[in-house]
Design an enzyme around this catalytic site. Structure first.
Site, PDB file in Angstrom:
ATOM      1  N   LYS A 187       0.887  -1.169   0.000  1.00  0.00           N
ATOM      2  CA  LYS A 187       0.000   0.000   0.000  1.00  0.00           C
ATOM      3  C   LYS A 187       0.917   1.209   0.000  1.00  0.00           C
ATOM      4  O   LYS A 187       1.791   1.325   0.858  1.00  0.00           O
ATOM      5  CB  LYS A 187      -0.828  -0.057   1.280  1.00  0.00           C
ATOM      6  CG  LYS A 187      -1.641   1.155   1.639  1.00  0.00           C
ATOM      7  CD  LYS A 187      -2.407   0.783   2.916  1.00  0.00           C
ATOM      8  CE  LYS A 187      -3.434   1.809   3.352  1.00  0.00           C
ATOM      9  NZ  LYS A 187      -2.894   3.072   3.761  1.00  0.00           N
TER      10      LYS A 187
HETATM   11  P1  FBP Z   1      -6.509   7.099   4.488  1.00  0.00           P
HETATM   12  O1  FBP Z   1      -7.168   6.583   3.233  1.00  0.00           O
HETATM   13  O2  FBP Z   1      -7.458   7.849   5.351  1.00  0.00           O
HETATM   14  O3  FBP Z   1      -5.249   7.856   4.160  1.00  0.00           O
HETATM   15  O4  FBP Z   1      -6.096   5.812   5.329  1.00  0.00           O
HETATM   16  C1  FBP Z   1      -4.966   5.061   5.032  1.00  0.00           C
HETATM   17  C2  FBP Z   1      -3.984   5.105   6.183  1.00  0.00           C
HETATM   18  O5  FBP Z   1      -2.786   4.444   5.843  1.00  0.00           O
HETATM   19  C3  FBP Z   1      -4.515   4.540   7.466  1.00  0.00           C
HETATM   20  O6  FBP Z   1      -4.420   3.162   7.498  1.00  0.00           O
HETATM   21  C4  FBP Z   1      -3.677   5.240   8.479  1.00  0.00           C
HETATM   22  O7  FBP Z   1      -4.321   5.414   9.678  1.00  0.00           O
HETATM   23  C5  FBP Z   1      -3.459   6.554   7.844  1.00  0.00           C
HETATM   24  O8  FBP Z   1      -3.643   6.433   6.479  1.00  0.00           O
HETATM   25  C6  FBP Z   1      -2.079   7.082   8.071  1.00  0.00           C
HETATM   26  O9  FBP Z   1      -2.149   8.449   7.887  1.00  0.00           O
HETATM   27  P2  FBP Z   1      -0.874   9.363   7.923  1.00  0.00           P
HETATM   28  O10 FBP Z   1      -0.427   9.392   6.514  1.00  0.00           O
HETATM   29  O11 FBP Z   1      -1.426  10.665   8.386  1.00  0.00           O
HETATM   30  O12 FBP Z   1       0.110   8.744   8.864  1.00  0.00           O
END
Ligand code: FBP
Length: 277
Positions: A187
């Site tokens: 991811k």
């Molecule tokens: P989003 O689609 O809201 O970005 O979620 C994906 C994610 O990877 C979550 O699993 C995680 O909590 C968040 O984004 C991490 O966010 P950041 O980039 O602020 O650390």
């Protein structure tokens, strides 16, 4: 080739097929209460149950949850969608110099006990604590491998040497690093264009790559166009949190994302069909 596959390689393939589906999968990421806290949640959506029920009702291929939430909300996801248990995490309450390391919040065995189809762990490539993160990852991946469980890596380059997390070189490096340390599924950040993301997918050498949703875009259509761009160049789908659960209509946005990922509608058709602005 001689011989038969190992038990664990069969298990991994079976589990992975529940998450990575043709022509593409929508995974709902929902670890934000731990990672971001209340800042992410509109007042009327403070209860995670309300959000999770809406998303699962609308239909996603998998949900990615913390171990505690996977346990608490099993009545919502079990038997209805695949489960990815995220076994690392952190809060935004930490001081800045501790933000670049995640903690172990669950084990592979616990994820299996919960019925997980995969485990997930973040690696902040380029962090001053990269060494600890890679060691954590290796332990998680090796244990998962033994039990036939796929390991998803949130390959997130961030640290003092990284100026732009979304730049192609940085994302490419993170994805190659994830492949090098044995990720079964990756991811990663959107690089901002279809052509640049094509290079990211190619660099993964066949390991499925999913786009990370990121902060909510200005409009649903803008996000649906990003989804279409990555699907056009061979992404395996997207792992989306805020763009879904902060949308005015969670179910409509979930259905629209799914339709674009599956190639059932263009972004414009999906947005119009669901009445999204
Ligand atoms: P989003 O689609 O809201 O970005 O979620 C994906 C994610 O990877 C979550 O699993 C995680 O909590 C968040 O984004 C991490 O966010 P950041 O980039 O602020 O650390």
């Amino acid at each position: 080739m001689y011989g038969v596959a190992s038990y664990s390689s069969v298990g991994k393939r079976v589990r992975l097929s529940r998450i990575v589906r043709e022509p593409g999968s929508l995974v709902f990421a929902f670890d934000h209460w731990l990672e971001h806290g209340p800042a992410d949640f509109p007042e009327d959506r403070l209860d995670p149950r309300v959000i999770l029920e809406a998303v699962v009702d609308a239909g996603v291929d998998a949900v990615m949850l913390t171990p505690g939430d996977a346990r608490l909300f099993s009545d919502i996801w079990a038997g209805r969608t695949a489960l990815i248990v995220k076994v690392t995490g952190k809060t935004s309450l930490r001081p800045p110099d501790a933000q670049l390391l995640q903690s172990i919040i669950g084990t592979v065995e616990e994820a299996i006990a919960l019925g997980a189809d995969a485990v997930a762990a973040t690696v902040y490539w380029g962090s001053p604590q990269e060494d600890a993160m890679v060691s954590q990852w290796t332990l998680i991946r090796e244990t998962a491998e033994r039990y036939g469980v796929p390991a998803l890596q949130l390959a997130y380059p961030r640290g003092p040497t990284i100026r732009d997390r979304h730049s192609l070189d940085v994302v490419l490096y993170g994805v190659r690093a994830a492949v090098s340390v044995g990720a079964d599924l990756i991811k990663t950040y959107y690089t901002g264009s279809r052509d640049s993301f094509a290079k990211v997918v190619r660099a993964a050498s066949g390991v499925p790559v999913m786009m990370s949703g990121g902060p909510a875009r200005h409009s649903a259509l803008e996000f649906l166009r990003d989804l279409k761009a990555v699907m056009d160049v061979g992404a395996a789908g997207a792992v989306v949190g805020r763009n879904i659960f902060q949308a005015p209509d969670i179910k409509a946005m979930t259905r629209a994302c799914r339709a674009v990922i599956r190639g059932e509608a263009s972004p414009e058709e999906a947005a119009a069909g669901e009445g999204l602005a």
